[in-house]
Design a protein around this motif. Structure first.
Motif, PDB file in Angstrom:
ATOM      1  N   ALA A 154       0.813  -1.217   0.000  1.00  0.00           N
ATOM      2  CA  ALA A 154       0.000   0.000   0.000  1.00  0.00           C
ATOM      3  C   ALA A 154       0.847   1.269   0.000  1.00  0.00           C
ATOM      4  N   ASP A 155       2.107   1.171   0.387  1.00  0.00           N
ATOM      5  CA  ASP A 155       2.990   2.333   0.476  1.00  0.00           C
ATOM      6  C   ASP A 155       3.295   2.860  -0.932  1.00  0.00           C
ATOM      7  N   ALA A 156       2.897   4.106  -1.201  1.00  0.00           N
ATOM      8  CA  ALA A 156       3.080   4.686  -2.541  1.00  0.00           C
ATOM      9  C   ALA A 156       4.560   4.813  -2.900  1.00  0.00           C
ATOM     10  N   ARG A 157       5.393   5.140  -1.926  1.00  0.00           N
ATOM     11  CA  ARG A 157       6.831   5.279  -2.185  1.00  0.00           C
ATOM     12  C   ARG A 157       7.433   3.929  -2.575  1.00  0.00           C
ATOM     13  N   LEU A 158       7.024   2.880  -1.883  1.00  0.00           N
ATOM     14  CA  LEU A 158       7.530   1.543  -2.205  1.00  0.00           C
ATOM     15  C   LEU A 158       7.077   1.117  -3.598  1.00  0.00           C
ATOM     16  N   ARG A 159       5.854   1.395  -3.974  1.00  0.00           N
ATOM     17  CA  ARG A 159       5.380   1.030  -5.316  1.00  0.00           C
ATOM     18  C   ARG A 159       6.186   1.751  -6.392  1.00  0.00           C
ATOM     19  N   GLN A 160       6.532   3.007  -6.151  1.00  0.00           N
ATOM     20  CA  GLN A 160       7.365   3.732  -7.117  1.00  0.00           C
ATOM     21  C   GLN A 160       8.733   3.084  -7.251  1.00  0.00           C
ATOM     22  N   LEU A 161       9.322   2.684  -6.135  1.00  0.00           N
ATOM     23  CA  LEU A 161      10.635   2.049  -6.178  1.00  0.00           C
ATOM     24  C   LEU A 161      10.590   0.717  -6.912  1.00  0.00           C
ATOM     25  N   ILE A 162       9.530  -0.052  -6.708  1.00  0.00           N
ATOM     26  CA  ILE A 162       9.404  -1.326  -7.421  1.00  0.00           C
ATOM     27  C   ILE A 162       9.258  -1.094  -8.908  1.00  0.00           C
ATOM     28  N   ASP A 163       8.487  -0.091  -9.297  1.00  0.00           N
ATOM     29  CA  ASP A 163       8.342   0.238 -10.720  1.00  0.00           C
ATOM     30  C   ASP A 163       9.698   0.579 -11.341  1.00  0.00           C
ATOM     31  N   LEU A 164      10.490   1.371 -10.633  1.00  0.00           N
ATOM     32  CA  LEU A 164      11.822   1.728 -11.136  1.00  0.00           C
ATOM     33  C   LEU A 164      12.709   0.499 -11.247  1.00  0.00           C
TER      34      LEU A 164
ATOM     35  N   LEU B 170      15.145   0.101   5.575  1.00  0.00           N
ATOM     36  CA  LEU B 170      15.459   1.527   5.594  1.00  0.00           C
ATOM     37  C   LEU B 170      14.506   2.289   6.516  1.00  0.00           C
ATOM     38  N   LEU B 171      13.228   1.907   6.511  1.00  0.00           N
ATOM     39  CA  LEU B 171      12.281   2.524   7.443  1.00  0.00           C
ATOM     40  C   LEU B 171      12.662   2.219   8.888  1.00  0.00           C
ATOM     41  N   ALA B 172      13.106   0.986   9.137  1.00  0.00           N
ATOM     42  CA  ALA B 172      13.564   0.632  10.481  1.00  0.00           C
ATOM     43  C   ALA B 172      14.799   1.444  10.865  1.00  0.00           C
ATOM     44  N   ASP B 173      15.691   1.668   9.911  1.00  0.00           N
ATOM     45  CA  ASP B 173      16.875   2.492  10.186  1.00  0.00           C
ATOM     46  C   ASP B 173      16.464   3.886  10.638  1.00  0.00           C
ATOM     47  N   ASP B 174      15.497   4.472   9.932  1.00  0.00           N
ATOM     48  CA  ASP B 174      15.047   5.820  10.292  1.00  0.00           C
ATOM     49  C   ASP B 174      14.424   5.840  11.693  1.00  0.00           C
ATOM     50  N   GLU B 175      13.622   4.812  11.985  1.00  0.00           N
ATOM     51  CA  GLU B 175      12.989   4.754  13.300  1.00  0.00           C
ATOM     52  C   GLU B 175      14.026   4.560  14.401  1.00  0.00           C
TER      53      GLU B 175
ATOM     54  N   THR C 168       6.158   5.649   8.074  1.00  0.00           N
ATOM     55  CA  THR C 168       7.066   5.112   9.080  1.00  0.00           C
ATOM     56  C   THR C 168       6.860   3.605   9.149  1.00  0.00           C
ATOM     57  N   LEU C 169       7.806   2.926   9.771  1.00  0.00           N
ATOM     58  CA  LEU C 169       7.676   1.480   9.899  1.00  0.00           C
ATOM     59  C   LEU C 169       6.432   1.120  10.716  1.00  0.00           C
ATOM     60  N   ALA C 170       6.128   1.927  11.742  1.00  0.00           N
ATOM     61  CA  ALA C 170       4.964   1.649  12.583  1.00  0.00           C
ATOM     62  C   ALA C 170       3.658   1.829  11.811  1.00  0.00           C
ATOM     63  N   GLN C 171       3.650   2.646  10.762  1.00  0.00           N
ATOM     64  CA  GLN C 171       2.445   2.872   9.963  1.00  0.00           C
ATOM     65  C   GLN C 171       2.250   1.814   8.881  1.00  0.00           C
ATOM     66  N   THR C 172       3.250   0.999   8.643  1.00  0.00           N
ATOM     67  CA  THR C 172       3.205   0.028   7.554  1.00  0.00           C
ATOM     68  C   THR C 172       2.543  -1.257   8.024  1.00  0.00           C
ATOM     69  N   GLU C 173       1.575  -1.730   7.239  1.00  0.00           N
ATOM     70  CA  GLU C 173       0.904  -2.991   7.530  1.00  0.00           C
ATOM     71  C   GLU C 173       0.740  -3.787   6.240  1.00  0.00           C
TER      72      GLU C 173
ATOM     73  N   ASN D  81       9.256  -5.675  14.835  1.00  0.00           N
ATOM     74  CA  ASN D  81       8.281  -5.210  13.843  1.00  0.00           C
ATOM     75  C   ASN D  81       8.834  -5.354  12.439  1.00  0.00           C
ATOM     76  N   LEU D  82      10.129  -5.046  12.261  1.00  0.00           N
ATOM     77  CA  LEU D  82      10.761  -5.221  10.956  1.00  0.00           C
ATOM     78  C   LEU D  82      10.733  -6.679  10.531  1.00  0.00           C
ATOM     79  N   GLN D  83      11.081  -7.592  11.437  1.00  0.00           N
ATOM     80  CA  GLN D  83      11.069  -9.016  11.110  1.00  0.00           C
ATOM     81  C   GLN D  83       9.673  -9.496  10.740  1.00  0.00           C
ATOM     82  N   ARG D  84       8.658  -8.988  11.445  1.00  0.00           N
ATOM     83  CA  ARG D  84       7.280  -9.380  11.135  1.00  0.00           C
ATOM     84  C   ARG D  84       6.884  -8.954   9.723  1.00  0.00           C
ATOM     85  N   LEU D  85       7.193  -7.716   9.373  1.00  0.00           N
ATOM     86  CA  LEU D  85       6.817  -7.210   8.046  1.00  0.00           C
ATOM     87  C   LEU D  85       7.640  -7.886   6.947  1.00  0.00           C
TER      88      LEU D  85
END
Length: 475
Positions: A72-82, A188-193, A271-276, A452-456
Protein backbone atom coordinates in the motif's frame (compact mmCIF):
# COMPACT_ATOMS: atom_id res chain seq x y z
CA UNK A 1 21.31 -32.79 -64.11
CA UNK A 2 18.73 -35.10 -65.72
CA UNK A 3 16.32 -33.36 -68.06
CA UNK A 4 12.63 -34.24 -67.75
CA UNK A 5 10.60 -31.61 -69.58
CA UNK A 6 7.37 -33.60 -69.46
CA UNK A 7 7.31 -34.47 -65.74
CA UNK A 8 8.14 -30.97 -64.57
CA UNK A 9 8.65 -30.80 -60.78
CA UNK A 10 6.13 -33.50 -59.91
CA UNK A 11 8.59 -36.22 -58.75
CA UNK A 12 10.50 -33.81 -56.55
CA UNK A 13 7.32 -32.33 -55.10
CA UNK A 14 5.95 -35.81 -54.38
CA UNK A 15 9.20 -36.81 -52.70
CA UNK A 16 9.17 -33.76 -50.45
CA UNK A 17 5.51 -34.25 -49.62
CA UNK A 18 6.17 -37.89 -48.70
CA UNK A 19 9.16 -36.86 -46.58
CA UNK A 20 7.12 -34.31 -44.65
CA UNK A 21 4.33 -36.82 -44.14
CA UNK A 22 6.65 -39.46 -42.72
CA UNK A 23 8.75 -37.02 -40.69
CA UNK A 24 8.24 -37.36 -36.96
CA UNK A 25 5.85 -40.31 -37.21
CA UNK A 26 7.69 -42.13 -34.39
CA UNK A 27 9.11 -40.74 -31.16
CA UNK A 28 11.54 -42.81 -29.12
CA UNK A 29 11.37 -40.52 -26.08
CA UNK A 30 9.97 -42.11 -22.89
CA UNK A 31 6.43 -41.09 -22.02
CA UNK A 32 6.67 -38.15 -19.65
CA UNK A 33 5.18 -38.59 -16.19
CA UNK A 34 5.42 -35.92 -13.51
CA UNK A 35 7.32 -37.31 -10.49
CA UNK A 36 5.41 -37.67 -7.24
CA UNK A 37 5.69 -34.71 -4.90
CA UNK A 38 8.27 -35.53 -2.18
CA UNK A 39 6.57 -33.41 0.54
CA UNK A 40 3.59 -33.67 2.87
CA UNK A 41 0.11 -33.19 1.44
CA UNK A 42 -0.63 -30.20 3.68
CA UNK A 43 1.16 -27.59 5.77
CA UNK A 44 0.98 -27.71 9.54
CA UNK A 45 -2.51 -26.47 10.51
CA UNK A 46 -1.10 -24.45 13.39
CA UNK A 47 1.10 -22.57 10.92
CA UNK A 48 -1.28 -22.35 7.97
CA UNK A 49 -4.14 -21.05 10.16
CA UNK A 50 -2.72 -18.98 13.03
CA UNK A 51 -5.18 -18.31 15.82
CA UNK A 52 -4.34 -14.62 16.10
CA UNK A 53 -3.09 -13.26 12.79
CA UNK A 54 -1.20 -9.98 12.89
CA UNK A 55 -3.43 -8.37 10.26
CA UNK A 56 -6.73 -9.19 8.56
CA UNK A 57 -6.14 -12.07 6.15
CA UNK A 58 -7.01 -11.76 2.50
CA UNK A 59 -8.89 -14.58 0.80
CA UNK A 60 -6.87 -14.17 -2.39
CA UNK A 61 -3.97 -16.46 -3.11
CA UNK A 62 -0.62 -14.68 -3.17
CA UNK A 63 0.00 -15.63 -6.81
CA UNK A 64 -3.25 -13.87 -7.81
CA UNK A 65 -2.68 -10.78 -5.67
CA UNK A 66 -0.92 -8.08 -7.69
CA UNK A 67 2.00 -6.47 -5.93
CA UNK A 68 0.44 -3.04 -6.52
CA UNK A 69 -2.39 -4.08 -4.17
CA UNK A 70 -0.27 -6.00 -1.67
CA UNK A 71 2.03 -3.03 -1.03
CA UNK A 72 0.00 0.00 0.00
CA UNK A 73 2.99 2.33 0.48
CA UNK A 74 3.08 4.69 -2.54
CA UNK A 75 6.83 5.28 -2.18
CA UNK A 76 7.53 1.54 -2.20
CA UNK A 77 5.38 1.03 -5.32
CA UNK A 78 7.36 3.73 -7.12
CA UNK A 79 10.63 2.05 -6.18
CA UNK A 80 9.40 -1.33 -7.42
CA UNK A 81 8.34 0.24 -10.72
CA UNK A 82 11.82 1.73 -11.14
CA UNK A 83 13.46 -1.60 -10.30
CA UNK A 84 11.36 -3.47 -12.86
CA UNK A 85 12.44 -0.95 -15.48
CA UNK A 86 16.14 -0.62 -14.61
CA UNK A 87 17.41 -3.60 -12.62
CA UNK A 88 20.27 -5.29 -14.49
CA UNK A 89 19.62 -8.81 -13.17
CA UNK A 90 16.08 -8.65 -14.52
CA UNK A 91 17.36 -7.26 -17.81
CA UNK A 92 19.79 -10.19 -18.15
CA UNK A 93 16.94 -12.62 -17.42
CA UNK A 94 14.84 -11.03 -20.19
CA UNK A 95 17.72 -11.23 -22.66
CA UNK A 96 18.25 -14.88 -21.72
CA UNK A 97 14.67 -15.51 -22.81
CA UNK A 98 15.37 -13.95 -26.20
CA UNK A 99 18.46 -16.11 -26.62
CA UNK A 100 16.60 -19.29 -25.64
CA UNK A 101 13.72 -18.39 -27.97
CA UNK A 102 16.16 -18.01 -30.86
CA UNK A 103 17.76 -21.38 -30.08
CA UNK A 104 14.33 -23.02 -30.02
CA UNK A 105 13.41 -21.45 -33.36
CA UNK A 106 16.65 -22.77 -34.86
CA UNK A 107 15.83 -26.31 -33.72
CA UNK A 108 12.23 -25.98 -34.83
CA UNK A 109 13.33 -24.89 -38.30
CA UNK A 110 15.17 -28.22 -38.72
CA UNK A 111 11.80 -30.03 -38.85
CA UNK A 112 10.99 -28.49 -42.25
CA UNK A 113 13.18 -28.50 -45.37
CA UNK A 114 15.19 -25.43 -46.25
CA UNK A 115 14.67 -24.30 -49.85
CA UNK A 116 17.37 -22.19 -51.47
CA UNK A 117 17.64 -20.47 -54.83
CA UNK A 118 20.97 -20.97 -56.58
CA UNK A 119 22.69 -20.23 -59.88
CA UNK A 120 25.80 -22.31 -60.65
CA UNK A 121 28.23 -22.72 -63.49
CA UNK A 122 31.09 -25.11 -64.10
CA UNK A 123 33.64 -25.72 -66.86
CA UNK A 124 35.65 -28.95 -66.81
CA UNK A 125 38.18 -30.37 -69.31
CA UNK A 126 36.89 -33.15 -71.56
CA UNK A 127 38.44 -35.47 -74.09
CA UNK A 128 40.40 -34.17 -77.06
CA UNK A 129 41.14 -30.91 -75.27
CA UNK A 130 37.46 -30.01 -75.19
CA UNK A 131 35.78 -28.15 -72.34
CA UNK A 132 32.37 -29.14 -71.02
CA UNK A 133 30.25 -26.29 -69.66
CA UNK A 134 27.21 -26.66 -67.41
CA UNK A 135 24.99 -23.88 -66.15
CA UNK A 136 22.05 -24.35 -63.76
CA UNK A 137 19.51 -22.09 -62.08
CA UNK A 138 16.65 -23.12 -59.82
CA UNK A 139 15.58 -24.17 -56.34
CA UNK A 140 17.13 -26.86 -54.19
CA UNK A 141 16.80 -28.73 -50.90
CA UNK A 142 20.07 -29.79 -49.31
CA UNK A 143 20.46 -32.71 -46.86
CA UNK A 144 16.97 -32.51 -45.33
CA UNK A 145 16.76 -35.22 -42.67
CA UNK A 146 13.72 -37.47 -42.93
CA UNK A 147 12.79 -37.63 -39.25
CA UNK A 148 11.36 -41.15 -39.19
CA UNK A 149 12.46 -41.81 -35.60
CA UNK A 150 11.80 -38.39 -34.11
CA UNK A 151 15.41 -37.30 -33.57
CA UNK A 152 14.95 -33.79 -34.91
CA UNK A 153 11.54 -33.36 -33.29
CA UNK A 154 12.89 -34.47 -29.91
CA UNK A 155 15.78 -32.04 -30.20
CA UNK A 156 13.19 -29.35 -30.88
CA UNK A 157 11.21 -30.44 -27.81
CA UNK A 158 14.37 -30.27 -25.69
CA UNK A 159 15.04 -26.73 -26.95
CA UNK A 160 11.43 -25.81 -26.21
CA UNK A 161 11.83 -27.04 -22.62
CA UNK A 162 14.95 -24.91 -22.24
CA UNK A 163 13.13 -21.87 -23.62
CA UNK A 164 10.13 -22.30 -21.31
CA UNK A 165 12.43 -22.89 -18.34
CA UNK A 166 14.25 -19.65 -19.12
CA UNK A 167 10.95 -17.81 -19.28
CA UNK A 168 10.00 -19.17 -15.86
CA UNK A 169 13.42 -18.16 -14.54
CA UNK A 170 12.64 -14.62 -15.61
CA UNK A 171 9.45 -14.73 -13.54
CA UNK A 172 11.45 -15.99 -10.55
CA UNK A 173 13.88 -13.12 -11.00
CA UNK A 174 11.06 -10.59 -11.00
CA UNK A 175 9.44 -12.11 -7.92
CA UNK A 176 12.76 -12.13 -6.09
CA UNK A 177 13.49 -8.55 -7.16
CA UNK A 178 10.16 -7.25 -5.84
CA UNK A 179 10.71 -9.05 -2.54
CA UNK A 180 14.25 -7.71 -2.22
CA UNK A 181 13.19 -4.12 -2.93
CA UNK A 182 10.37 -4.38 -0.37
CA UNK A 183 12.56 -5.92 2.34
CA UNK A 184 15.36 -3.41 1.80
CA UNK A 185 12.86 -0.56 1.88
CA UNK A 186 11.40 -1.85 5.16
CA UNK A 187 14.93 -2.11 6.57
CA UNK A 188 15.46 1.53 5.59
CA UNK A 189 12.28 2.52 7.44
CA UNK A 190 13.56 0.63 10.48
CA UNK A 191 16.87 2.49 10.19
CA UNK A 192 15.05 5.82 10.29
CA UNK A 193 12.99 4.75 13.30
CA UNK A 194 16.08 3.53 15.12
CA UNK A 195 17.93 6.76 14.34
CA UNK A 196 15.12 8.76 15.93
CA UNK A 197 15.21 6.48 18.97
CA UNK A 198 19.00 6.68 19.30
CA UNK A 199 19.04 10.48 18.98
CA UNK A 200 16.34 10.76 21.65
CA UNK A 201 18.27 8.41 23.89
CA UNK A 202 21.50 10.34 23.32
CA UNK A 203 19.79 13.64 24.15
CA UNK A 204 18.31 12.18 27.34
CA UNK A 205 21.67 10.76 28.42
CA UNK A 206 23.43 14.04 27.74
CA UNK A 207 20.89 15.81 29.96
CA UNK A 208 21.42 13.16 32.61
CA UNK A 209 25.19 13.62 32.33
CA UNK A 210 24.80 17.38 32.92
CA UNK A 211 22.89 16.65 36.12
CA UNK A 212 25.56 14.18 37.26
CA UNK A 213 28.29 16.69 36.44
CA UNK A 214 26.50 19.30 38.53
CA UNK A 215 26.16 16.88 41.44
CA UNK A 216 29.83 15.87 41.12
CA UNK A 217 30.95 19.50 41.13
CA UNK A 218 29.02 19.96 44.39
CA UNK A 219 30.42 16.78 45.91
CA UNK A 220 27.10 14.94 45.95
CA UNK A 221 28.18 11.98 43.75
CA UNK A 222 31.46 10.24 43.18
CA UNK A 223 33.71 10.08 40.16
CA UNK A 224 32.32 6.59 39.50
CA UNK A 225 28.83 7.98 38.79
CA UNK A 226 30.29 10.61 36.48
CA UNK A 227 32.28 8.00 34.55
CA UNK A 228 29.23 5.78 34.20
CA UNK A 229 27.18 8.67 32.88
CA UNK A 230 29.89 9.54 30.38
CA UNK A 231 30.05 5.88 29.32
CA UNK A 232 26.30 5.87 28.61
CA UNK A 233 26.60 8.96 26.43
CA UNK A 234 29.53 7.52 24.48
CA UNK A 235 27.69 4.21 24.04
CA UNK A 236 24.74 6.08 22.51
CA UNK A 237 27.13 7.93 20.17
CA UNK A 238 28.61 4.59 19.07
CA UNK A 239 25.12 3.26 18.38
CA UNK A 240 24.30 6.43 16.41
CA UNK A 241 27.38 6.06 14.20
CA UNK A 242 26.65 2.37 13.62
CA UNK A 243 23.04 3.09 12.69
CA UNK A 244 24.02 5.91 10.33
CA UNK A 245 26.43 3.54 8.60
CA UNK A 246 23.75 0.83 8.37
CA UNK A 247 21.30 3.30 6.84
CA UNK A 248 23.83 4.40 4.23
CA UNK A 249 24.51 0.75 3.34
CA UNK A 250 20.79 0.00 3.03
CA UNK A 251 20.40 3.00 0.71
CA UNK A 252 23.26 1.68 -1.41
CA UNK A 253 21.59 -1.73 -1.57
CA UNK A 254 18.31 -0.12 -2.61
CA UNK A 255 20.05 1.91 -5.33
CA UNK A 256 21.59 -1.29 -6.71
CA UNK A 257 18.20 -3.02 -6.77
CA UNK A 258 16.45 -0.04 -8.35
CA UNK A 259 19.21 0.31 -10.93
CA UNK A 260 19.56 4.09 -10.64
CA UNK A 261 20.02 6.81 -8.01
CA UNK A 262 16.89 7.31 -5.94
CA UNK A 263 14.95 10.25 -7.43
CA UNK A 264 14.00 13.20 -5.25
CA UNK A 265 10.41 13.13 -6.54
CA UNK A 266 9.38 10.00 -4.63
CA UNK A 267 6.18 10.06 -2.60
CA UNK A 268 6.46 10.75 1.15
CA UNK A 269 7.48 7.65 3.09
CA UNK A 270 5.43 6.03 5.80
CA UNK A 271 7.07 5.11 9.08
CA UNK A 272 7.68 1.48 9.90
CA UNK A 273 4.96 1.65 12.58
CA UNK A 274 2.45 2.87 9.96
CA UNK A 275 3.21 0.03 7.55
CA UNK A 276 0.90 -2.99 7.53
CA UNK A 277 0.67 -5.99 5.20
CA UNK A 278 -2.16 -8.49 4.95
CA UNK A 279 -1.85 -12.04 6.21
CA UNK A 280 -1.91 -14.57 3.36
CA UNK A 281 -3.59 -17.97 3.08
CA UNK A 282 -1.15 -20.85 2.75
CA UNK A 283 -3.12 -23.10 0.41
CA UNK A 284 -1.82 -26.61 -0.25
CA UNK A 285 1.68 -27.77 -1.19
CA UNK A 286 0.30 -29.00 -4.52
CA UNK A 287 -0.64 -25.40 -5.33
CA UNK A 288 3.06 -24.52 -5.42
CA UNK A 289 3.53 -26.71 -8.50
CA UNK A 290 1.29 -24.39 -10.46
CA UNK A 291 2.36 -21.00 -9.10
CA UNK A 292 6.08 -21.23 -8.28
CA UNK A 293 8.11 -20.30 -11.39
CA UNK A 294 11.22 -22.06 -10.08
CA UNK A 295 9.28 -25.36 -9.82
CA UNK A 296 7.77 -24.88 -13.27
CA UNK A 297 11.23 -24.11 -14.65
CA UNK A 298 12.62 -27.31 -13.11
CA UNK A 299 9.79 -29.30 -14.67
CA UNK A 300 10.44 -27.81 -18.10
CA UNK A 301 14.08 -28.79 -17.74
CA UNK A 302 12.91 -32.30 -16.90
CA UNK A 303 10.62 -32.42 -19.96
CA UNK A 304 13.51 -31.28 -22.14
CA UNK A 305 15.84 -33.91 -20.63
CA UNK A 306 13.19 -36.56 -21.30
CA UNK A 307 13.04 -35.51 -24.97
CA UNK A 308 16.84 -35.68 -25.21
CA UNK A 309 16.63 -39.41 -24.46
CA UNK A 310 14.45 -39.83 -27.56
CA UNK A 311 17.00 -37.98 -29.68
CA UNK A 312 19.80 -40.16 -28.29
CA UNK A 313 17.84 -43.35 -29.00
CA UNK A 314 17.20 -42.25 -32.57
CA UNK A 315 20.95 -42.20 -33.21
CA UNK A 316 20.91 -46.04 -33.23
CA UNK A 317 18.60 -46.09 -36.27
CA UNK A 318 19.22 -45.21 -39.91
CA UNK A 319 19.39 -41.53 -40.74
CA UNK A 320 17.83 -40.65 -44.09
CA UNK A 321 18.68 -37.37 -45.79
CA UNK A 322 17.14 -35.95 -48.95
CA UNK A 323 18.84 -33.66 -51.43
CA UNK A 324 17.11 -32.44 -54.56
CA UNK A 325 16.80 -29.55 -56.95
CA UNK A 326 14.59 -28.37 -59.79
CA UNK A 327 15.20 -25.66 -62.35
CA UNK A 328 16.82 -24.90 -65.65
CA UNK A 329 20.02 -26.44 -67.02
CA UNK A 330 22.00 -25.76 -70.17
CA UNK A 331 25.43 -26.21 -71.60
CA UNK A 332 25.38 -22.57 -72.66
CA UNK A 333 24.67 -19.59 -70.50
CA UNK A 334 22.49 -18.04 -73.21
CA UNK A 335 20.23 -21.12 -73.28
CA UNK A 336 19.66 -21.29 -69.55
CA UNK A 337 16.13 -19.92 -69.66
CA UNK A 338 15.02 -21.18 -73.07
CA UNK A 339 12.18 -23.66 -73.44
CA UNK A 340 13.00 -27.32 -72.91
CA UNK A 341 15.79 -26.60 -70.45
CA UNK A 342 13.92 -27.76 -67.32
CA UNK A 343 15.46 -30.52 -65.22
CA UNK A 344 15.50 -31.96 -61.72
CA UNK A 345 17.59 -34.15 -59.45
CA UNK A 346 16.67 -36.25 -56.44
CA UNK A 347 19.42 -37.83 -54.31
CA UNK A 348 18.40 -39.58 -51.07
CA UNK A 349 21.06 -40.99 -48.76
CA UNK A 350 20.88 -43.45 -45.88
CA UNK A 351 23.45 -43.75 -43.09
CA UNK A 352 23.25 -46.73 -40.74
CA UNK A 353 25.56 -46.75 -37.69
CA UNK A 354 27.61 -49.95 -37.52
CA UNK A 355 30.68 -49.28 -35.39
CA UNK A 356 31.06 -46.01 -33.44
CA UNK A 357 33.28 -47.15 -30.54
CA UNK A 358 30.29 -46.88 -28.15
CA UNK A 359 29.60 -43.22 -28.92
CA UNK A 360 25.83 -43.63 -29.34
CA UNK A 361 25.58 -45.78 -26.22
CA UNK A 362 27.51 -43.20 -24.24
CA UNK A 363 25.25 -40.42 -25.56
CA UNK A 364 22.19 -42.39 -24.50
CA UNK A 365 23.68 -43.02 -21.07
CA UNK A 366 24.45 -39.31 -20.72
CA UNK A 367 20.89 -38.39 -21.71
CA UNK A 368 19.44 -40.81 -19.15
CA UNK A 369 21.74 -39.46 -16.44
CA UNK A 370 20.69 -35.94 -17.41
CA UNK A 371 17.05 -36.93 -17.02
CA UNK A 372 17.75 -38.42 -13.58
CA UNK A 373 19.56 -35.22 -12.56
CA UNK A 374 16.59 -33.18 -13.77
CA UNK A 375 14.23 -35.37 -11.68
CA UNK A 376 16.35 -34.81 -8.57
CA UNK A 377 16.51 -31.06 -9.23
CA UNK A 378 12.74 -30.94 -9.73
CA UNK A 379 12.09 -32.80 -6.49
CA UNK A 380 14.56 -30.61 -4.63
CA UNK A 381 12.88 -27.45 -5.93
CA UNK A 382 9.59 -28.72 -4.46
CA UNK A 383 11.23 -29.50 -1.12
CA UNK A 384 12.91 -26.09 -0.99
CA UNK A 385 9.60 -24.39 -1.79
CA UNK A 386 7.81 -26.40 0.92
CA UNK A 387 10.48 -25.49 3.48
CA UNK A 388 10.41 -21.77 2.51
CA UNK A 389 6.63 -21.58 2.82
CA UNK A 390 6.64 -23.51 6.11
CA UNK A 391 9.27 -21.16 7.55
CA UNK A 392 7.33 -18.07 6.47
CA UNK A 393 4.10 -19.51 7.88
CA UNK A 394 5.88 -20.16 11.16
CA UNK A 395 6.88 -16.50 11.16
CA UNK A 396 3.34 -15.36 10.38
CA UNK A 397 2.00 -17.29 13.35
CA UNK A 398 4.66 -16.17 15.84
CA UNK A 399 6.11 -12.75 14.90
CA UNK A 400 2.88 -10.95 15.83
CA UNK A 401 2.95 -12.41 19.33
CA UNK A 402 6.68 -11.68 19.61
CA UNK A 403 6.08 -8.04 18.65
CA UNK A 404 3.20 -7.71 21.15
CA UNK A 405 5.33 -9.14 23.93
CA UNK A 406 8.37 -7.04 23.01
CA UNK A 407 6.33 -3.85 23.00
CA UNK A 408 5.00 -4.82 26.43
CA UNK A 409 8.58 -5.28 27.62
CA UNK A 410 9.51 -1.83 26.27
CA UNK A 411 6.52 -0.29 28.02
CA UNK A 412 7.43 -1.96 31.31
CA UNK A 413 11.06 -0.84 30.96
CA UNK A 414 9.90 2.73 30.26
CA UNK A 415 7.88 2.75 33.49
CA UNK A 416 10.82 1.25 35.35
CA UNK A 417 13.13 3.95 33.99
CA UNK A 418 10.77 6.75 34.96
CA UNK A 419 10.46 5.41 38.51
CA UNK A 420 14.24 4.88 38.78
CA UNK A 421 14.83 8.42 37.54
CA UNK A 422 12.46 9.86 40.15
CA UNK A 423 14.04 7.79 42.91
CA UNK A 424 17.55 8.81 41.84
CA UNK A 425 16.67 12.52 41.68
CA UNK A 426 15.15 12.29 45.17
CA UNK A 427 18.16 10.39 46.50
CA UNK A 428 16.20 7.21 47.22
CA UNK A 429 18.10 5.07 44.67
CA UNK A 430 21.67 4.72 43.49
CA UNK A 431 22.86 5.77 40.07
CA UNK A 432 23.58 2.12 39.34
CA UNK A 433 19.82 1.41 39.43
CA UNK A 434 19.15 4.27 37.02
CA UNK A 435 22.00 3.14 34.77
CA UNK A 436 20.60 -0.38 34.53
CA UNK A 437 17.11 0.96 33.79
CA UNK A 438 18.43 3.21 31.00
CA UNK A 439 20.30 0.36 29.33
CA UNK A 440 17.36 -2.05 29.58
CA UNK A 441 14.92 0.51 28.15
CA UNK A 442 17.15 1.32 25.19
CA UNK A 443 17.66 -2.37 24.41
CA UNK A 444 13.93 -3.15 24.69
CA UNK A 445 13.00 -0.25 22.39
CA UNK A 446 15.53 -1.35 19.78
CA UNK A 447 14.30 -4.94 19.94
CA UNK A 448 10.70 -3.76 19.47
CA UNK A 449 11.65 -1.99 16.25
CA UNK A 450 13.57 -5.05 15.05
CA UNK A 451 10.65 -7.36 15.91
CA UNK A 452 8.28 -5.21 13.84
CA UNK A 453 10.76 -5.22 10.96
CA UNK A 454 11.07 -9.02 11.11
CA UNK A 455 7.28 -9.38 11.14
CA UNK A 456 6.82 -7.21 8.05
CA UNK A 457 9.76 -8.73 6.19
CA UNK A 458 8.38 -12.19 6.93
CA UNK A 459 5.07 -11.19 5.30
CA UNK A 460 6.98 -10.04 2.22
CA UNK A 461 8.86 -13.33 2.19
CA UNK A 462 5.63 -15.32 2.51
CA UNK A 463 4.16 -13.36 -0.40
CA UNK A 464 7.24 -14.17 -2.48
CA UNK A 465 7.52 -17.88 -1.66
CA UNK A 466 3.81 -18.37 -2.39
CA UNK A 467 4.42 -17.10 -5.94
CA UNK A 468 3.30 -13.52 -5.41
CA UNK A 469 4.85 -10.67 -7.38
CA UNK A 470 4.46 -11.96 -10.91
CA UNK A 471 0.86 -10.87 -11.55
CA UNK A 472 0.60 -7.17 -12.30
CA UNK A 473 -2.40 -4.90 -12.04
CA UNK A 474 -4.19 -4.11 -15.28
CA UNK A 475 -3.31 -0.68 -16.56
Amino acid sequence: MTKQPTLRATPLALALALALGLSGCVSLAPKYQRPASPVALAFDDALANPATPANPATSEAAAQLEWQRFFADARLRQLIDLALANNRDLRVAILNIEQARAQYQIRRADILPTVNAAVTGSRVPGSNDSITSTYTAGFGVSAFELDLFGRVRNLSEAALGQFLATEEARKSTQIGLIGSVANTYLALLADDELLVLIRQTLAAREESLKLIQLKFDNGVVSKVDLSQGQSLVDTARVALAQQQRQRAQDINALVLLVGQPLPASLAPANTLAQTELSALPAGLPSDLLAVRPDIRAAEQQLIGANASIGAARANFFPRIALTGSAGSASSELSGLFKGGSFGWTFAPSVVLPIFDVGRNSANLGSARAGRDIAVAQYERSIQVAFREVSDALAGQSTFAEQLRAQRAVAQAEAERFNLSDLRYRSGAASYLDLLDAQRSLFTAQQQAVQANLQRLQNQVTLYRVLGGGWSTAKR
